[in-house]
Design an enzyme around this catalytic site. Structure first.
Site, PDB file in Angstrom:
ATOM      1  N   PHE A  11      16.437   2.094  11.381  1.00  0.00           N
ATOM      2  CA  PHE A  11      16.765   3.556  11.225  1.00  0.00           C
ATOM      3  C   PHE A  11      15.700   4.413  10.532  1.00  0.00           C
ATOM      4  O   PHE A  11      16.351   5.126   9.530  1.00  0.00           O
ATOM      5  CB  PHE A  11      18.485   3.962  10.907  1.00  0.00           C
ATOM      6  CG  PHE A  11      18.666   5.273  11.683  1.00  0.00           C
ATOM      7  CD1 PHE A  11      18.584   5.331  12.847  1.00  0.00           C
ATOM      8  CD2 PHE A  11      19.311   5.840  10.752  1.00  0.00           C
ATOM      9  CE1 PHE A  11      19.072   6.725  13.428  1.00  0.00           C
ATOM     10  CE2 PHE A  11      19.768   7.294  11.154  1.00  0.00           C
ATOM     11  CZ  PHE A  11      19.624   7.627  12.509  1.00  0.00           C
ATOM     12  N   GLY A 209       2.021  10.621   7.689  1.00  0.00           N
ATOM     13  CA  GLY A 209       2.748   9.521   8.424  1.00  0.00           C
ATOM     14  C   GLY A 209       1.958   8.836   9.366  1.00  0.00           C
ATOM     15  O   GLY A 209       2.427   8.004  10.265  1.00  0.00           O
ATOM     16  N   ASP A 223      -4.136  -3.727  12.614  1.00  0.00           N
ATOM     17  CA  ASP A 223      -3.374  -3.244  13.466  1.00  0.00           C
ATOM     18  C   ASP A 223      -3.839  -3.094  14.984  1.00  0.00           C
ATOM     19  O   ASP A 223      -3.356  -3.539  16.016  1.00  0.00           O
ATOM     20  CB  ASP A 223      -3.114  -1.739  13.046  1.00  0.00           C
ATOM     21  CG  ASP A 223      -2.351  -0.845  13.912  1.00  0.00           C
ATOM     22  OD1 ASP A 223      -1.276  -0.964  14.111  1.00  0.00           O
ATOM     23  OD2 ASP A 223      -2.971   0.080  14.336  1.00  0.00           O
ATOM     24  N   LYS A 227      -2.943  -4.741  18.966  1.00  0.00           N
ATOM     25  CA  LYS A 227      -3.206  -3.799  20.223  1.00  0.00           C
ATOM     26  C   LYS A 227      -4.102  -4.320  21.162  1.00  0.00           C
ATOM     27  O   LYS A 227      -3.881  -4.287  22.467  1.00  0.00           O
ATOM     28  CB  LYS A 227      -3.278  -2.384  19.839  1.00  0.00           C
ATOM     29  CG  LYS A 227      -2.411  -1.662  18.832  1.00  0.00           C
ATOM     30  CD  LYS A 227      -2.731  -0.330  18.252  1.00  0.00           C
ATOM     31  CE  LYS A 227      -1.618   0.419  17.502  1.00  0.00           C
ATOM     32  NZ  LYS A 227      -2.069   1.457  16.607  1.00  0.00           N
ATOM     33  N   GLY A 325       2.669   8.826  14.830  1.00  0.00           N
ATOM     34  CA  GLY A 325       3.656   9.940  14.632  1.00  0.00           C
ATOM     35  C   GLY A 325       4.811   9.460  15.103  1.00  0.00           C
ATOM     36  O   GLY A 325       5.342   8.829  16.006  1.00  0.00           O
TER      37      GLY A 325
HETATM   38  N1  HSE Z   1      -0.684   3.046  12.000  1.00  0.00           N
HETATM   39  C1  HSE Z   1      -0.995   3.262  13.172  1.00  0.00           C
HETATM   40  C2  HSE Z   1      -2.106   4.046  13.255  1.00  0.00           C
HETATM   41  C3  HSE Z   1       0.347   3.741  13.759  1.00  0.00           C
HETATM   42  O1  HSE Z   1      -2.561   4.661  12.591  1.00  0.00           O
HETATM   43  O2  HSE Z   1      -2.389   4.562  14.481  1.00  0.00           O
HETATM   44  C4  HSE Z   1       0.502   3.134  15.096  1.00  0.00           C
HETATM   45  O3  HSE Z   1       0.642   1.832  15.246  1.00  0.00           O
END
Ligand code: HSE
Length: 362
Positions: A11, A209, A223, A227, A325
């Site tokens: 949450f 964010g 990251d 993906k 976001g």
């Molecule tokens: N930290 C990632 C970005 C968020 O900046 O795209 C989504 O994976």
């Protein structure tokens, strides 16, 4: 009307934003989609867990600052997240998993997803770890239990990259994908072009964010690596492991290199790509590239992301939109719930399922 009871696992920003969407869009969802959503359980590492099979009143929870929320002392509440019990035993239709991504083994999200699927519940998640590292096994488990496993938000948040490729590209042969898939690094590269130092630009991205809890994953490309694995596996039929995907981030790029490139009409971008060869082999990599202005990804700026699909009949088709976001990622979960509704509308949901008596523990 399709009525669905949801269990929210995690949450933080994303599932809170989903709770806000559910509250604010209630009429729209009912009128436009015939969809009624009710949250019957929430678990969170810091807040604990809360269960009410008649539906949790979200308004007072959303009024409390995130860091101050505690479920201990509330009816049906506990300081203990009780994740496994909530996921397995609370009679929800859909488990909505939005905890942090662990790129090494996908835990604890992998277990959250597995428990839910084993219990015959649909799952939607924004979590890259379990999808990239164990997507094939989890999809097999979902198929065995005749439930859905949806993960649109694992790539480009709510921008429908996976669903576009899966549903709209019928008859096309997709030979490769290339994308800007990390908003933080793309934002930072743009700020470097404007003369801002990397550390200051990263602090801005965190404030806005975009960045992961540990921004190393954004800066060093991990990251994007996850993906790319998801895209390669889903869209190109690969079965890649992390060690198959070469990965270099943006930390070695200097402001001077960025300015030199700009003066030559080039733009540095962190590009994740996967290519299928004629023998079926798929190569994938993540690395910074200085792109010429005419490249479909060169004009993608700030936190915006894009994926270019290379196809046999249409040439390159590029989908672009937000890649991060809290609201944008919450929308991905909502789109997954809608997909589940459209696929399983005739099946047993909260509207028809008998209420279980034993739902609270401890
Ligand atoms: N930290 C990632 C970005 C968020 O900046 O795209 C989504 O994976």
């Amino acid at each position: 009307m399709g009525r669905y009871d949801l269990a929210l696992v995690g949450f933080g920003g994303v599932n809170r934003a989903l709770a806000e969407l559910i509250s604010h869009k209630e009429d729209h969802l009912a009128k436009e989609l015939g969809l009624a959503l009710r949250v019957v359980a929430i678990t969170d590492l810091r807040a604990g867990s809360l269960v009410d099979i008649e539906g949790i009143d979200l308004t007072p929870l959303l009024a409390v600052e995130p860091g101050e929320l505690s479920f201990a002392g509330l009816a049906g509440g506990s300081a203990d997240p009780r994740n496994e019990w909530v996921i397995r035993e609370v009679p929800a239709d859909i488990v909505v998993e939005a905890t942090f991504t662990n790129p090494i083994d996908g835990e604890p999200a992998f277990s959250h997803v597995r428990w839910a699927l084993e219990s015959g519940k649909h799952v939607c998640t924004t979590n890259k770890g379990p999808v990239a590292l164990a997507g094939r096994a989890l999809k097999r488990l979902a198929a065995e239990r005749s439930v859905s496993f949806e993960f649109e938000g694992s790539v480009l948040s709510g921008t429908p990259v996976l669903r576009t490729a899966g549903r709209m590209f019928g008859g096309l042969d997709i030979t490769g994908v290339q994308g800007i898939m990390n908003g933080t690094s793309n934002y930072i590269l743009g700020r470097l072009e404007e003369g801002i130092e990397l550390s200051a630009a990263l602090a801005e991205a965190q404030e806005l964010g975009y960045a992961e809890a540990d921004p190393t994953a954004d800066i060093e490309g991990h990251d994007v690596q996850l993906k790319v694995m998801i895209l390669a596996n889903e869209v190109l039929g690969a079965d890649l492991r992390r060690e198959d995907v070469f990965c270099e981030g943006i930390s070695a790029i200097t402001p001077q290199e960025v300015r030199d490139a700009t003066s030559k009409g080039l733009r540095w971008k962190l590009v994740g790509s996967a290519t299928r060869h004629e023998d079926g082999r798929v190569d994938a990599r993540v690395a910074p590239l200085a792109l010429p202005a005419h490249h479909p990804l060169a004009g993608i700026s700030g936190p915006v992301n894009a994926v270019a699909f290379h196809t046999d009949l249409l040439g390159t088709v590029t989908v672009c939109g937000p890649g991060a976001g809290r609201v944008e990622t919450a929308y991905a979960l909502l789109s997954d719930i809608i997909a589940i509704h459209q696929r399983h509308a005739d099946r047993d949901t909260a509207a028809t399922r008998p209420v279980l008596k034993e739902t609270h523990r401890g």
